[in-house]
Design an enzyme around this catalytic site. Structure first.
Site, short mmCIF file in Angstrom:
data_model
loop_
_atom_site.label_atom_id
_atom_site.label_comp_id
_atom_site.label_asym_id
_atom_site.label_seq_id
_atom_site.Cartn_x
_atom_site.Cartn_y
_atom_site.Cartn_z
N ILE A 1 31.52 35.89 48.60
CA ILE A 1 30.30 36.99 49.53
C ILE A 1 29.12 36.08 49.57
CG2 ILE A 1 28.84 38.94 49.08
CD1 ILE A 1 31.54 39.98 47.57
N LYS B 1 26.79 44.47 34.78
CA LYS B 1 26.24 45.08 36.07
C LYS B 1 25.23 46.06 35.87
CE LYS B 1 28.39 41.95 38.90
NZ LYS B 1 27.77 40.84 39.71
N ASP C 1 25.75 25.45 35.16
CA ASP C 1 26.15 26.69 34.62
C ASP C 1 24.87 27.48 34.30
OD1 ASP C 1 27.33 28.68 33.06
OD2 ASP C 1 28.74 27.52 32.56
N SER D 1 24.95 43.38 42.33
CA SER D 1 25.60 44.20 41.38
C SER D 1 26.94 44.49 41.90
CB SER D 1 24.49 45.34 41.31
OG SER D 1 25.06 46.18 40.36
N ILE E 1 35.50 43.88 48.90
CA ILE E 1 35.23 42.96 50.11
C ILE E 1 36.37 42.20 50.15
CG2 ILE E 1 33.48 41.24 51.15
CD1 ILE E 1 32.48 43.91 50.60
C1 HXC Z 1 41.36 38.39 28.70
C2 HXC Z 1 40.44 36.38 29.13
C3 HXC Z 1 40.65 36.38 30.44
C4 HXC Z 1 41.67 37.26 30.91
C5 HXC Z 1 39.48 34.51 30.37
N1 HXC Z 1 39.48 35.28 28.99
N2 HXC Z 1 40.35 35.31 31.19
N3 HXC Z 1 40.46 37.44 28.44
N4 HXC Z 1 42.06 38.47 29.88
N5 HXC Z 1 42.22 37.63 31.98
C6 HXC Z 1 38.62 34.90 27.65
C7 HXC Z 1 39.14 33.71 27.19
O1 HXC Z 1 40.33 33.70 26.63
C8 HXC Z 1 37.99 33.23 26.41
O2 HXC Z 1 37.94 34.00 25.09
C9 HXC Z 1 36.82 33.82 27.15
O3 HXC Z 1 37.45 34.93 28.15
C10 HXC Z 1 36.13 32.73 28.04
O4 HXC Z 1 37.30 32.18 28.64
P1 HXC Z 1 36.93 30.72 29.28
O5 HXC Z 1 37.77 30.41 30.35
O6 HXC Z 1 36.41 29.65 28.18
O7 HXC Z 1 35.53 30.92 30.15
P2 HXC Z 1 34.76 30.19 31.26
O8 HXC Z 1 35.49 28.92 31.54
O9 HXC Z 1 33.49 30.30 31.12
O10 HXC Z 1 35.25 31.20 32.73
C11 HXC Z 1 34.43 32.60 32.77
C12 HXC Z 1 35.66 33.48 33.15
C13 HXC Z 1 36.38 32.98 34.55
C14 HXC Z 1 34.75 34.71 33.56
C15 HXC Z 1 36.65 33.72 32.05
O11 HXC Z 1 37.17 33.69 34.80
C16 HXC Z 1 35.43 32.70 35.64
O12 HXC Z 1 35.18 31.52 35.65
N6 HXC Z 1 35.14 33.49 36.62
C17 HXC Z 1 34.35 33.16 37.75
C18 HXC Z 1 35.04 33.57 39.20
C19 HXC Z 1 35.13 35.05 39.08
O13 HXC Z 1 35.50 35.67 38.10
N7 HXC Z 1 34.84 35.63 40.34
C20 HXC Z 1 35.20 37.11 40.63
C21 HXC Z 1 33.77 37.83 40.67
S1 HXC Z 1 34.03 39.54 41.28
P3 HXC Z 1 38.45 33.31 23.71
O14 HXC Z 1 38.25 34.41 22.63
O15 HXC Z 1 39.90 33.05 24.02
O16 HXC Z 1 37.62 32.26 23.48
C22 HXC Z 1 33.38 40.79 40.47
C23 HXC Z 1 33.19 42.12 40.82
C24 HXC Z 1 34.30 42.50 41.66
O17 HXC Z 1 32.59 40.37 39.52
C25 HXC Z 1 34.19 44.08 42.00
C26 HXC Z 1 35.29 44.76 42.90
C27 HXC Z 1 34.93 46.18 43.61
P1 NAP Z 2 33.46 34.46 43.69
O1 NAP Z 2 34.05 33.83 45.04
O2 NAP Z 2 34.12 34.09 42.59
O3 NAP Z 2 31.86 33.62 43.65
C1 NAP Z 2 31.38 33.39 41.97
C2 NAP Z 2 30.41 32.41 42.18
O4 NAP Z 2 29.63 32.29 41.08
C3 NAP Z 2 30.85 31.00 42.72
O5 NAP Z 2 29.99 30.34 43.59
C4 NAP Z 2 31.26 30.24 41.34
O6 NAP Z 2 30.93 28.95 41.36
C5 NAP Z 2 29.66 30.89 40.68
N1 NAP Z 2 29.93 30.72 39.49
C6 NAP Z 2 30.55 31.57 38.37
N2 NAP Z 2 30.13 31.47 37.11
C7 NAP Z 2 29.01 30.59 37.08
C8 NAP Z 2 28.32 30.23 36.02
N3 NAP Z 2 28.55 30.32 34.96
N4 NAP Z 2 27.17 29.72 36.68
C9 NAP Z 2 26.80 29.20 37.80
N5 NAP Z 2 27.73 29.83 38.75
C10 NAP Z 2 28.78 30.46 38.56
O7 NAP Z 2 33.02 35.90 43.69
P2 NAP Z 2 33.07 37.11 44.82
O8 NAP Z 2 34.07 37.97 44.81
O9 NAP Z 2 32.74 36.60 46.32
O10 NAP Z 2 31.83 37.76 44.23
C11 NAP Z 2 30.27 37.56 44.51
C12 NAP Z 2 29.53 38.47 43.90
O11 NAP Z 2 29.65 39.85 44.60
C13 NAP Z 2 29.86 38.64 42.52
O12 NAP Z 2 28.28 38.92 41.78
C14 NAP Z 2 30.45 39.80 42.20
O13 NAP Z 2 30.41 40.56 41.02
C15 NAP Z 2 30.03 40.82 43.31
N6 NAP Z 2 31.01 41.71 43.71
C16 NAP Z 2 32.07 41.28 44.46
C17 NAP Z 2 32.83 42.43 44.82
C18 NAP Z 2 34.24 41.93 45.69
O14 NAP Z 2 34.74 42.65 46.41
N7 NAP Z 2 34.60 40.73 45.86
C19 NAP Z 2 32.46 43.53 44.96
C20 NAP Z 2 31.26 43.84 44.11
C21 NAP Z 2 30.69 42.92 43.83
P3 NAP Z 2 31.58 27.99 40.53
O15 NAP Z 2 32.97 28.19 40.13
O16 NAP Z 2 31.16 26.45 41.12
O17 NAP Z 2 30.73 28.17 39.21
#
Ligand code: HXC
Ligand code: NAP
Length: 263
Positions: A23, A163, A68, A145, A192
């Site tokens: 997004i 959030k 980060d 959010s 989305i």
């Molecule tokens: C349980 C989990 C887990 C899982 C990770 N952890 N994944 N626990 N279930 N599936 C735990 C790990 O074991 C660890 O705890 C801790 O979380 C941190 O994990 P790391 O991998 O070391 O963290 P990090 O490398 O910082 O990665 C952060 C992350 C990862 C959040 C875990 O998934 C990430 O980078 N996400 C970014 C992309 C993303 O999530 N995008 C979606 C956004 S959409 P321990 O205890 O083992 O140390 C959104 C809203 C959608 O937000 C809304 C829709 C309507």
């Molecule tokens: P996404 O593609 O996973 O995007 C997440 C972004 O955040 C990436 O650019 C990622 O890049 C960056 N990021 C993650 N952890 C970070 C950190 N520690 N430091 C700096 N950058 C970091 O997610 P998305 O699904 O499009 O969602 C985007 C936003 O919309 C999020 O705030 C999510 O909560 C919100 N949202 C999404 C949905 C949905 O349907 N997808 C619905 C409601 C709200 P790197 O991996 O390079 O760090």
């Protein structure tokens, strides 16, 4: 593609976190198409570089660095570079998030903390590090959010808490910074299509269909649904809008839509 409204962000300086995929990347693309100069940060150097290239192609000037958002000093370094490159900020955007489905009794304390730190502390860090370099009056701050901020969802306690914090953070900053002419808002996107977030929460076609059906408008959103809202909120058309969470959710939270997540 032709969009309904043409926005002019020519020469505007934007600092954007988490805008390297999904997004947020589309929001950045649309800002660049409107002429904005964008400094983008996220963790992955490859994603940052790919986004910088894309933004330049879209029509804006662009730069970035791998950061980060949990590391405040790194955010400050990036902000210093961004300000030196493009000048004081017209737009500051914080969109990064982490999400995985996990029960509160199953996830570790560090798992909970990771999401709080990325979503909430990260947004604070970006806001705090930029505010001294924001244009006053005129700067627009925008956070991302989610519907989880206002409804409890199964297996989303970490995201709901993070959030909800973002919603209150933007209101407090709007209150404190309003007198200097700085606006602070958030967008809450609904589900989305084609994003990492939905892949994690609804990984099968069956689940996606159920999520779409649970939305009042009976469809998932697309990335431009959210980009349009972001363009408007950051434009002079929204000059008296601050402290608001704009729900671009297709009516997801109007009924009991979140029951879809039980499936
Ligand atoms: C349980 C989990 C887990 C899982 C990770 N952890 N994944 N626990 N279930 N599936 C735990 C790990 O074991 C660890 O705890 C801790 O979380 C941190 O994990 P790391 O991998 O070391 O963290 P990090 O490398 O910082 O990665 C952060 C992350 C990862 C959040 C875990 O998934 C990430 O980078 N996400 C970014 C992309 C993303 O999530 N995008 C979606 C956004 S959409 P321990 O205890 O083992 O140390 C959104 C809203 C959608 O937000 C809304 C829709 C309507
Ligand atoms: P996404 O593609 O996973 O995007 C997440 C972004 O955040 C990436 O650019 C990622 O890049 C960056 N990021 C993650 N952890 C970070 C950190 N520690 N430091 C700096 N950058 C970091 O997610 P998305 O699904 O499009 O969602 C985007 C936003 O919309 C999020 O705030 C999510 O909560 C919100 N949202 C999404 C949905 C949905 O349907 N997808 C619905 C409601 C709200 P790197 O991996 O390079 O760090």
């Amino acid at each position: 593609m032709t969009y309904p409204i043409q926005y002019d962000m020519k020469g505007q300086s934007c600092f954007m976190s988490g805008a390297t995929s999904g997004i947020n990347e589309q929001i950045a693309r649309r800002f660049a198409e409107a002429g904005a100069n964008i400094f983008v940060i996220s963790r992955s150097p490859e994603k940052v570089q790919r986004t910088v290239d894309m933004l330049k192609e879209a029509g804006g000037e662009a730069s970035g660095s791998p950061v980060d958002v949990r590391d405040y000093d790194s955010v400050v370094s990036a902000v210093t570079r961004a300000q030196a490159t493009f000048g004081n900020f017209d737009v500051v955007f914080a969109g990064q998030a982490g999400n995985f489905p996990a029960g509160a009794a199953q996830m570790s304390a560090n798992a909970f903390k990771s999401v709080i730190d990325i979503d909430l502390l990260g947004t604070f860090n970006v806001f705090r590090a930029t505010i001294e370099h924001a244009k006053k009056p005129g700067a627009s701050y925008l956070a991302i959010s989610a519907p989880q901020a206002t409804r409890p969802w199964l297996f989303q306690s970490h995201v709901c808490a993070a959030k909800a914090g973002v919603n209150m953070l933007i209101k407090c900053c709007a209150l404190e910074w309003g007198a200097s002419g700085v606006r602070v808002n958030a967008i809450s996107p609904g589900p989305i299509d084609g994003t990492e977030g939905m892949e994690r929460l609804a990984p099968t076609e069956e689940l996606k269909a159920k999520v779409a059906d649970a939305v009042a408008m009976k469809r998932m959103g697309n990335r431009d649904d959210i980009a349009e809202a972001a363009l408007w909120l950051c434009s002079p058309a929204a000059s008296y809008v601050t402290g608001t969470v704009l729900e671009a959710e297709g009516g997801m939270t109007l009924g009991d839509a979140t029951n879809a997540m039980k499936l």
